[in-house]
Write a protein that holds these residues in place. Structure first.
Motif, short mmCIF file in Angstrom:
data_model
loop_
_atom_site.label_atom_id
_atom_site.label_comp_id
_atom_site.label_asym_id
_atom_site.label_seq_id
_atom_site.Cartn_x
_atom_site.Cartn_y
_atom_site.Cartn_z
N ALA A 88 0.98 -1.23 -0.07
CA ALA A 88 0.10 0.04 -0.06
C ALA A 88 0.77 1.34 0.03
O ALA A 88 0.54 2.27 -0.80
CB ALA A 88 -1.07 0.07 1.03
N GLU A 89 1.77 1.37 0.90
CA GLU A 89 2.99 2.29 0.67
C GLU A 89 3.60 2.56 -0.38
O GLU A 89 3.93 3.80 -0.99
CB GLU A 89 3.96 2.23 2.02
CG GLU A 89 4.91 3.37 2.04
CD GLU A 89 4.37 4.67 2.19
OE1 GLU A 89 5.20 5.59 2.12
OE2 GLU A 89 3.13 4.86 2.80
N GLN A 90 4.01 1.41 -1.15
CA GLN A 90 4.54 1.61 -2.35
C GLN A 90 3.66 2.28 -3.50
O GLN A 90 4.02 3.07 -4.21
CB GLN A 90 5.19 0.32 -2.77
CG GLN A 90 5.91 -0.51 -2.05
CD GLN A 90 6.51 -1.66 -2.53
OE1 GLN A 90 6.16 -2.37 -3.36
NE2 GLN A 90 7.56 -2.43 -1.80
N ALA A 91 2.31 1.97 -3.16
CA ALA A 91 1.45 2.38 -4.39
C ALA A 91 1.21 3.78 -4.21
O ALA A 91 1.10 4.99 -5.11
CB ALA A 91 0.04 1.84 -4.10
N ARG A 92 1.14 4.20 -2.89
CA ARG A 92 1.11 5.83 -2.50
C ARG A 92 2.07 6.63 -2.88
O ARG A 92 2.24 7.79 -3.53
CB ARG A 92 0.88 5.89 -0.88
CG ARG A 92 -0.42 5.61 -0.22
CD ARG A 92 -0.80 5.89 0.93
NE ARG A 92 0.21 5.06 1.91
CZ ARG A 92 -0.05 4.14 2.59
NH1 ARG A 92 -1.39 3.63 2.37
NH2 ARG A 92 0.71 3.72 3.54
N GLN A 93 3.46 6.14 -3.01
CA GLN A 93 4.50 6.85 -3.09
C GLN A 93 4.59 7.00 -4.59
O GLN A 93 4.96 8.13 -5.25
CB GLN A 93 5.97 6.03 -2.73
CG GLN A 93 6.06 6.18 -0.96
CD GLN A 93 7.25 5.51 -0.71
OE1 GLN A 93 8.35 5.17 -1.39
NE2 GLN A 93 7.52 5.07 0.49
N LEU A 94 4.58 5.95 -5.45
CA LEU A 94 4.55 5.86 -6.82
C LEU A 94 3.50 6.74 -7.21
O LEU A 94 3.65 7.75 -8.16
CB LEU A 94 4.27 4.47 -7.60
CG LEU A 94 4.19 4.46 -8.97
CD1 LEU A 94 5.35 4.90 -9.69
CD2 LEU A 94 4.04 2.89 -9.43
N GLY A 95 2.16 6.79 -6.82
CA GLY A 95 1.09 7.61 -7.14
C GLY A 95 1.38 9.11 -7.10
O GLY A 95 1.22 10.13 -7.63
N ALA A 96 2.08 9.47 -5.62
CA ALA A 96 2.29 10.79 -5.48
C ALA A 96 3.38 11.33 -6.55
O ALA A 96 3.45 12.49 -7.02
CB ALA A 96 3.09 10.99 -4.05
N TRP A 97 4.52 10.45 -6.82
CA TRP A 97 5.51 10.93 -7.69
C TRP A 97 5.05 11.18 -8.96
O TRP A 97 5.35 12.26 -9.67
CB TRP A 97 6.46 9.80 -7.82
CG TRP A 97 7.75 9.88 -8.82
CD1 TRP A 97 8.75 10.85 -8.52
CD2 TRP A 97 8.05 9.09 -9.67
NE1 TRP A 97 9.46 10.49 -9.38
CE2 TRP A 97 9.26 9.64 -10.32
CE3 TRP A 97 7.22 8.09 -10.52
CZ2 TRP A 97 9.81 9.06 -11.39
CZ3 TRP A 97 7.93 7.36 -11.74
CH2 TRP A 97 9.11 8.21 -12.02
N GLN A 98 4.03 10.41 -9.32
CA GLN A 98 3.51 10.66 -10.84
C GLN A 98 2.50 12.22 -10.54
O GLN A 98 2.52 13.01 -11.62
CB GLN A 98 2.84 9.60 -11.41
CG GLN A 98 3.60 8.39 -11.85
CD GLN A 98 3.06 7.28 -12.24
OE1 GLN A 98 1.77 7.03 -11.95
NE2 GLN A 98 3.72 6.48 -13.06
N ALA A 99 1.67 12.15 -9.64
CA ALA A 99 0.61 13.04 -9.45
C ALA A 99 1.24 14.64 -9.33
O ALA A 99 0.62 15.36 -9.89
CB ALA A 99 -0.19 12.86 -8.33
N VAL A 100 2.40 14.78 -8.73
CA VAL A 100 2.89 15.98 -8.51
C VAL A 100 3.41 16.34 -9.63
O VAL A 100 3.43 17.67 -10.32
CB VAL A 100 4.10 16.04 -7.32
CG1 VAL A 100 5.48 15.29 -7.94
CG2 VAL A 100 4.25 17.42 -6.88
#
Length: 294
Positions: free
Chosen positions: A192-204
């Motif tokens: 779950a944390e991996q998904a959050r980090q990857l998602g944040a990286w792309q979102a910003v």
């Protein structure tokens, strides 16, 4: 670049090994493949000549630094000239004794050194001890003119700061570019944390593309690097976003040469409909130069 309808770009996503000579060979191979695929610009990963050495603090690792220009830029420039592509490389620059930078080097399609950008934001986090190695950049947020246009080149940690992207855009950048090295710690980051980090990286970064009406490209490396004390699994997922944040191409977690076409003229079209630069309240932004508003 604003009068060019299509620009074909390539992102080289691969794993880096302990031998710098082998890594340089790999970079040249990807440049050659990019040229053969019709690319006019190729982006390499951050610090592609070496493993990501910032996982620990060791003064001996300063020996990995090199002069810019120097042997690596000469080799990459020859490859750029032969393939007829603009190359964005990423090197550990030795500027002087005790003075080192994390530096993006832009080589034009004729092999000339178009310019360089020294990473401005330097992280200091577990497994990313970059402040120990790198002096913050002093060249500012200045786009680099090339045969394919004016490039807003930034590096990795810079990608989390909207101010950096905005200043590049205000200086006339026609494309935002981020060589990166980012990954997970499998020992501490669950799924779950991996998904959050990857998602944040792309979102910003998608936000930077939208807020500035610019195409944006980001590279990453792949593979597991580290030792018994620390380990990073670089997650890949290099990508290309359009000026409305649309995904034009995205890699997975394996080595890949990602090729995509971007359309520079869309910046003009998008900014006419979404005129964010026009509507900026520059008269009310003084507090942006403060660390925090108490």
């Amino acid at each position: 670049m604003t009068d060019r309808e299509t620009l074909r770009i390539a992102i080289a996503q691969y794993a880096c090994c302990p031998d710098p000579a082998t890594n340089l060979d790999t970079a040249v191979e990807h440049i050659t493949r990019a040229g053969a695929a019709g690319a006019q610009l190729v982006l390499l990963p951050e610090l592609h000549n070496t493993p990501y050495f910032c996982q620990r603090e060791d003064p001996a690792l300063f020996d990995l630094a090199e002069a810019v220009p120097g042997p690596s830029t000469e080799r990459l420039a020859a490859a750029a000239r032969k393939a007829g592509v603009v190359v964005i490389a990423s090197l550990f620059e030795r500027r002087a004794a005790g003075l080192y930078h994390n530096t993006a080097v832009v080589l034009d399609a004729d092999g000339s050194l178009a310019g360089r950008y020294r990473k401005m934001h330097i992280p200091d986090d577990p497994e990313y001890y970059e402040k120990y190695y790198f002096t913050p950049g002093d060249l500012g947020f200045t786009p680099i003119d090339t045969s394919v246009g004016r490039l807003g080149v930034l590096v990795c940690w810079d990608q989390w700061y909207p101010e950096a992207a905005r200043l590049m855009a205000l200086a006339g950048a026609e494309l935002l570019i981020y060589p990166s090295a980012i990954g997970w710690d499998d020992a501490t980051d669950d799924e779950a944390e991996q998904a959050r980090q990857l998602g944040a990286w792309q979102a910003v970064q998608r936000g930077h593309a939208v807020a500035n009406g610019l195409n944006l490209i980001t590279s990453n490396r792949v593979g597991i690097e580290g030792d018994d004390n620390t380990e990073i699994r670089f997650w890949g997922h290099s990508f290309v976003f359009g000026p409305q944040g649309e995904t034009l191409a995205e890699a997975g977690e394996q080595p890949e040469l990602l090729v995509a076409d971007v359309h520079p003229n869309r910046t003009e079209q998008v900014r006419r409909v979404w005129p964010f630069l026009r509507d900026r309240r520059i008269d009310a932004f003084d507090d942006l130069v403060r660390r925090f508003r108490d």
